[in-house]
Design an enzyme around this catalytic site. Structure first.
Site, PDB file in Angstrom:
ATOM      1  N   GLY A  83      -4.998   5.383   5.498  1.00  0.00           N
ATOM      2  CA  GLY A  83      -3.757   4.612   5.479  1.00  0.00           C
ATOM      3  C   GLY A  83      -2.673   5.374   4.744  1.00  0.00           C
ATOM      4  O   GLY A  83      -2.912   6.448   4.183  1.00  0.00           O
ATOM      5  N   ASP A  84      -1.466   4.829   4.778  1.00  0.00           N
ATOM      6  CA  ASP A  84      -0.324   5.432   4.081  1.00  0.00           C
ATOM      7  C   ASP A  84      -0.026   6.855   4.549  1.00  0.00           C
ATOM      8  O   ASP A  84       0.478   7.673   3.792  1.00  0.00           O
ATOM      9  CB  ASP A  84      -0.539   5.415   2.551  1.00  0.00           C
ATOM     10  CG  ASP A  84      -0.855   4.020   2.046  1.00  0.00           C
ATOM     11  OD1 ASP A  84      -0.243   3.062   2.554  1.00  0.00           O
ATOM     12  OD2 ASP A  84      -1.712   3.894   1.164  1.00  0.00           O
ATOM     13  N   GLU A  85      -0.323   7.148   5.793  1.00  0.00           N
ATOM     14  CA  GLU A  85      -0.042   8.482   6.338  1.00  0.00           C
ATOM     15  C   GLU A  85       1.432   8.624   6.683  1.00  0.00           C
ATOM     16  O   GLU A  85       1.905   9.733   6.932  1.00  0.00           O
ATOM     17  CB  GLU A  85      -0.884   8.741   7.602  1.00  0.00           C
ATOM     18  CG  GLU A  85      -2.393   8.687   7.397  1.00  0.00           C
ATOM     19  CD  GLU A  85      -2.955   7.289   7.607  1.00  0.00           C
ATOM     20  OE1 GLU A  85      -2.157   6.342   7.769  1.00  0.00           O
ATOM     21  OE2 GLU A  85      -4.191   7.148   7.608  1.00  0.00           O
ATOM     22  N   LYS A 114       2.924   6.014   8.910  1.00  0.00           N
ATOM     23  CA  LYS A 114       3.072   5.411  10.240  1.00  0.00           C
ATOM     24  C   LYS A 114       4.409   4.695  10.387  1.00  0.00           C
ATOM     25  O   LYS A 114       5.023   4.714  11.444  1.00  0.00           O
ATOM     26  CB  LYS A 114       1.930   4.404  10.496  1.00  0.00           C
ATOM     27  CG  LYS A 114       0.568   5.070  10.599  1.00  0.00           C
ATOM     28  CD  LYS A 114      -0.543   4.053  10.763  1.00  0.00           C
ATOM     29  CE  LYS A 114      -0.739   3.225   9.523  1.00  0.00           C
ATOM     30  NZ  LYS A 114      -1.202   3.978   8.341  1.00  0.00           N
ATOM     31  N   ASN A 126      -1.771  -6.771   4.066  1.00  0.00           N
ATOM     32  CA  ASN A 126      -2.400  -5.891   3.070  1.00  0.00           C
ATOM     33  C   ASN A 126      -1.938  -4.451   3.246  1.00  0.00           C
ATOM     34  O   ASN A 126      -2.227  -3.602   2.416  1.00  0.00           O
ATOM     35  CB  ASN A 126      -3.935  -5.975   3.146  1.00  0.00           C
ATOM     36  CG  ASN A 126      -4.461  -5.734   4.542  1.00  0.00           C
ATOM     37  OD1 ASN A 126      -3.713  -5.772   5.518  1.00  0.00           O
ATOM     38  ND2 ASN A 126      -5.735  -5.483   4.655  1.00  0.00           N
ATOM     39  N   HIS A 160       4.286  -0.657   5.261  1.00  0.00           N
ATOM     40  CA  HIS A 160       4.908   0.504   5.901  1.00  0.00           C
ATOM     41  C   HIS A 160       6.277   0.729   5.272  1.00  0.00           C
ATOM     42  O   HIS A 160       7.051  -0.206   5.132  1.00  0.00           O
ATOM     43  CB  HIS A 160       5.125   0.253   7.395  1.00  0.00           C
ATOM     44  CG  HIS A 160       3.872   0.143   8.169  1.00  0.00           C
ATOM     45  ND1 HIS A 160       3.799   0.448   9.502  1.00  0.00           N
ATOM     46  CD2 HIS A 160       2.640  -0.224   7.814  1.00  0.00           C
ATOM     47  CE1 HIS A 160       2.575   0.259   9.925  1.00  0.00           C
ATOM     48  NE2 HIS A 160       1.843  -0.155   8.915  1.00  0.00           N
ATOM     49  N   GLN A 176      -3.050   0.710   8.241  1.00  0.00           N
ATOM     50  CA  GLN A 176      -4.120   1.369   7.504  1.00  0.00           C
ATOM     51  C   GLN A 176      -4.573   2.645   8.217  1.00  0.00           C
ATOM     52  O   GLN A 176      -3.762   3.299   8.844  1.00  0.00           O
ATOM     53  CB  GLN A 176      -5.248   0.386   7.224  1.00  0.00           C
ATOM     54  CG  GLN A 176      -4.746  -0.576   6.160  1.00  0.00           C
ATOM     55  CD  GLN A 176      -5.167  -1.978   6.362  1.00  0.00           C
ATOM     56  OE1 GLN A 176      -5.274  -2.450   7.488  1.00  0.00           O
ATOM     57  NE2 GLN A 176      -5.372  -2.683   5.282  1.00  0.00           N
ATOM     58  N   VAL A 233       2.184  -2.031  -1.381  1.00  0.00           N
ATOM     59  CA  VAL A 233       1.856  -3.436  -1.618  1.00  0.00           C
ATOM     60  C   VAL A 233       1.569  -3.697  -3.098  1.00  0.00           C
ATOM     61  O   VAL A 233       2.041  -4.660  -3.685  1.00  0.00           O
ATOM     62  CB  VAL A 233       0.635  -3.872  -0.762  1.00  0.00           C
ATOM     63  CG1 VAL A 233       0.284  -5.331  -0.998  1.00  0.00           C
ATOM     64  CG2 VAL A 233       0.912  -3.634   0.719  1.00  0.00           C
TER      65      VAL A 233
HETATM   66  P1  GTP Z   1      -0.013   1.716   5.834  1.00  0.00           P
HETATM   67  O1  GTP Z   1       0.129   0.866   7.023  1.00  0.00           O
HETATM   68  O2  GTP Z   1      -0.090   0.937   4.542  1.00  0.00           O
HETATM   69  O3  GTP Z   1      -1.145   2.642   5.962  1.00  0.00           O
HETATM   70  O4  GTP Z   1       1.368   2.602   5.573  1.00  0.00           O
HETATM   71  P2  GTP Z   1       2.134   3.833   6.234  1.00  0.00           P
HETATM   72  O5  GTP Z   1       1.231   4.704   7.036  1.00  0.00           O
HETATM   73  O6  GTP Z   1       3.325   3.309   6.970  1.00  0.00           O
HETATM   74  O7  GTP Z   1       2.631   4.708   4.999  1.00  0.00           O
HETATM   75  P3  GTP Z   1       3.436   4.286   3.697  1.00  0.00           P
HETATM   76  O8  GTP Z   1       4.814   3.943   4.124  1.00  0.00           O
HETATM   77  O9  GTP Z   1       2.692   3.305   2.878  1.00  0.00           O
HETATM   78  O10 GTP Z   1       3.422   5.652   2.857  1.00  0.00           O
HETATM   79  C1  GTP Z   1       3.965   6.840   3.289  1.00  0.00           C
HETATM   80  C2  GTP Z   1       5.019   7.352   2.301  1.00  0.00           C
HETATM   81  O11 GTP Z   1       5.435   8.654   2.680  1.00  0.00           O
HETATM   82  C3  GTP Z   1       6.304   6.539   2.259  1.00  0.00           C
HETATM   83  O12 GTP Z   1       6.796   6.520   0.958  1.00  0.00           O
HETATM   84  C4  GTP Z   1       7.258   7.303   3.201  1.00  0.00           C
HETATM   85  O13 GTP Z   1       8.617   7.136   2.895  1.00  0.00           O
HETATM   86  C5  GTP Z   1       6.835   8.718   2.925  1.00  0.00           C
HETATM   87  N1  GTP Z   1       6.991   9.667   4.042  1.00  0.00           N
HETATM   88  C6  GTP Z   1       6.639   9.511   5.348  1.00  0.00           C
HETATM   89  N2  GTP Z   1       6.826  10.663   6.039  1.00  0.00           N
HETATM   90  C7  GTP Z   1       7.285  11.574   5.145  1.00  0.00           C
HETATM   91  C8  GTP Z   1       7.610  12.976   5.231  1.00  0.00           C
HETATM   92  O14 GTP Z   1       7.516  13.612   6.266  1.00  0.00           O
HETATM   93  N3  GTP Z   1       8.040  13.581   4.064  1.00  0.00           N
HETATM   94  C9  GTP Z   1       8.162  12.912   2.877  1.00  0.00           C
HETATM   95  N4  GTP Z   1       8.570  13.579   1.806  1.00  0.00           N
HETATM   96  N5  GTP Z   1       7.838  11.603   2.761  1.00  0.00           N
HETATM   97  C10 GTP Z   1       7.399  10.955   3.881  1.00  0.00           C
HETATM   98 MG    MG Z   2       1.199   1.919   3.297  1.00  0.00          MG
END
Ligand code: GTP
Ligand code: MG
Length: 337
Positions: free
Chosen positions: A12-14, A16, A40, A43, A176, A250
């Site tokens: 998760g937190d990639e 997306k 939970n 994004h 996730q 979260v």
């Molecule tokens: P889940 O559904 O909880 O898995 O979340 P997610 O996959 O949407 O990711 P989430 O937003 O929780 O975390 C990703 C973090 O990386 C965020 O703070 C984004 O702003 C940041 N981010 C995404 N892409 C990039 C990138 O290419 N460079 C940088 N520096 N930050 C990025």
């Molecule tokens: Mg996330």
């Protein structure tokens, strides 16, 4: 017909949220639909310096012409939803399936007093898992039982399949990541449902033959929030030194981090049937990549990293994130492979 399913390849937190936001603005699909577990997952979408943390509303909301749907597989917390409807201003564009199970206060309490979930597994305590469990027992309330949700009710599977029948584009957003899947993840350190591409399609009512692309989102390093194994985990000091420290959307908790894991990436491609890869945060591996918009301008080190990922996974890296903003991206989808 174009149906692109976006899912996470690690824990998760990639990123997306950012990838879905970009695709919604660029490809202009008629619908962006959210699958996954529930609130939970958070994004993050950053556009023109404004940051949104979305736990329920699809990250494609920035395209003001998109219909936004939440599929019947997703648990809905009406409080979180109403708050996000206000912050995003989406209102009439939003549709929630009447079969979405509803998270109640007692689900949240149940998780927060559970030693097993909170202390041992590191659950986010959002009530999603307790809601899913009650759904399995067939006693949970669903969206159609909640008066404040009445105006948003929509037949999500019909809307999506009709749009595809008419040749319109559809973007499906997972939450996730592969290794948090109840089936394919690091059980018991995982979430309460499968979150791989087939499950995300099922969440919104799309059959496997309708999917044209599965975009697997991988970050340039691996992070994990909560408990559970993380191969190659770095010390907190090293994570800070490399500038890789992240905090949960979260829970605000610090995320643990490790270098990019090719074994996990290859297996995630397999489990999701990925057709392409979106690689985020390359700017944190190679600072000169920050804000770059064309592949040619990437530093050699970054290009070598991308080529290695393509070689090891046998899939093209079509999108590359070079910064937190939705516009910090390299789009290579038109390149001849
Ligand atoms: P889940 O559904 O909880 O898995 O979340 P997610 O996959 O949407 O990711 P989430 O937003 O929780 O975390 C990703 C973090 O990386 C965020 O703070 C984004 O702003 C940041 N981010 C995404 N892409 C990039 C990138 O290419 N460079 C940088 N520096 N930050 C990025
Ligand atoms: Mg996330």
């Amino acid at each position: 017909m174009s149906c692109n399913v976006v899912v996470g390849g690690f824990f998760g937190d990639e990123g997306k949220g950012k990838i879905v936001a970009y695709l919604a603005l660029k490809d202009r699909p008629a619908i962006v639909a959210r699958g996954g577990v529930g609130p939970n997952a958070g994004h993050t979408v950053i556009v023109d310096g404004k940051k949104y943390s979305l736990r329920m509303i699809p990250s494609g909301f920035l395209n003001s012409e998109c219909r936004l749907l939440i599929g019947p597989g997703v648990s809905v917390d009406p409080d979180v939803l109403v708050m996000e409807i206000e912050t995003t201003g989406v209102d009439s564009r939003l549709g929630i399936d009447p079969q979405c199970p509803v998270i109640e206060k007692r689900h949240i309490e149940q998780e927060n007093i559970s030693e097993h979930l909170k202390a041992r597994l590191g659950s986010t305590g959002s009530g999603s898992g307790a809601c899913v469990a009650e759904r399995a027992l067939r006693s949970v309330k669903t969206a159609k039982d909640i008066p404040e949700l009445a105006k948003y009710l929509a037949d999500v599977p019909s809307e999506l399949n009709d749009a595809l029948d008419k040749g319109m584009g559809v973007l499906v957003e997972g939450t996730q990541g592969t290794y948090l899947s109840l089936y394919h993840g690091t059980y018991p350190y995982c979430t309460s449902k499968d979150v791989c591409a087939s499950a995300i399609c099922s969440d919104v009512g799309l059959g496997p033959t309708r999917v044209s692309d599965v975009t697997l989102v991988l970050k340039s390093f691996v992070t994990r929030v909560g408990e559970g194994p993380l191969q190659g985990q770095l010390s907190r000091d090293e994570v800070l030194r490399r500038g890789w420290m992240e905090y949960g959307t979260v829970t605000g908790r610090e995320r643990r981090a490790a270098p990019f894991d090719f074994n996990l990436a290859r297996r995630a491609v397999m489990l999701n049937g990925a057709t392409q890869i979106a690689l985020t945060k390359i700017d944190l591996i190679s600072p000169e990549a920050s804000g770059v918009r064309s592949y040619e301008e990437l530093p050699v080190k970054a290009k070598e990293f991308v080529e290695r990922i393509e070689g090891e996974t046998m899939r093209p890296v079509t999108l590359i994130g070079t910064g937190p903003s939705t516009s910090d991206i390299i789009d290579r989808r038109s390149r001849e492979c």
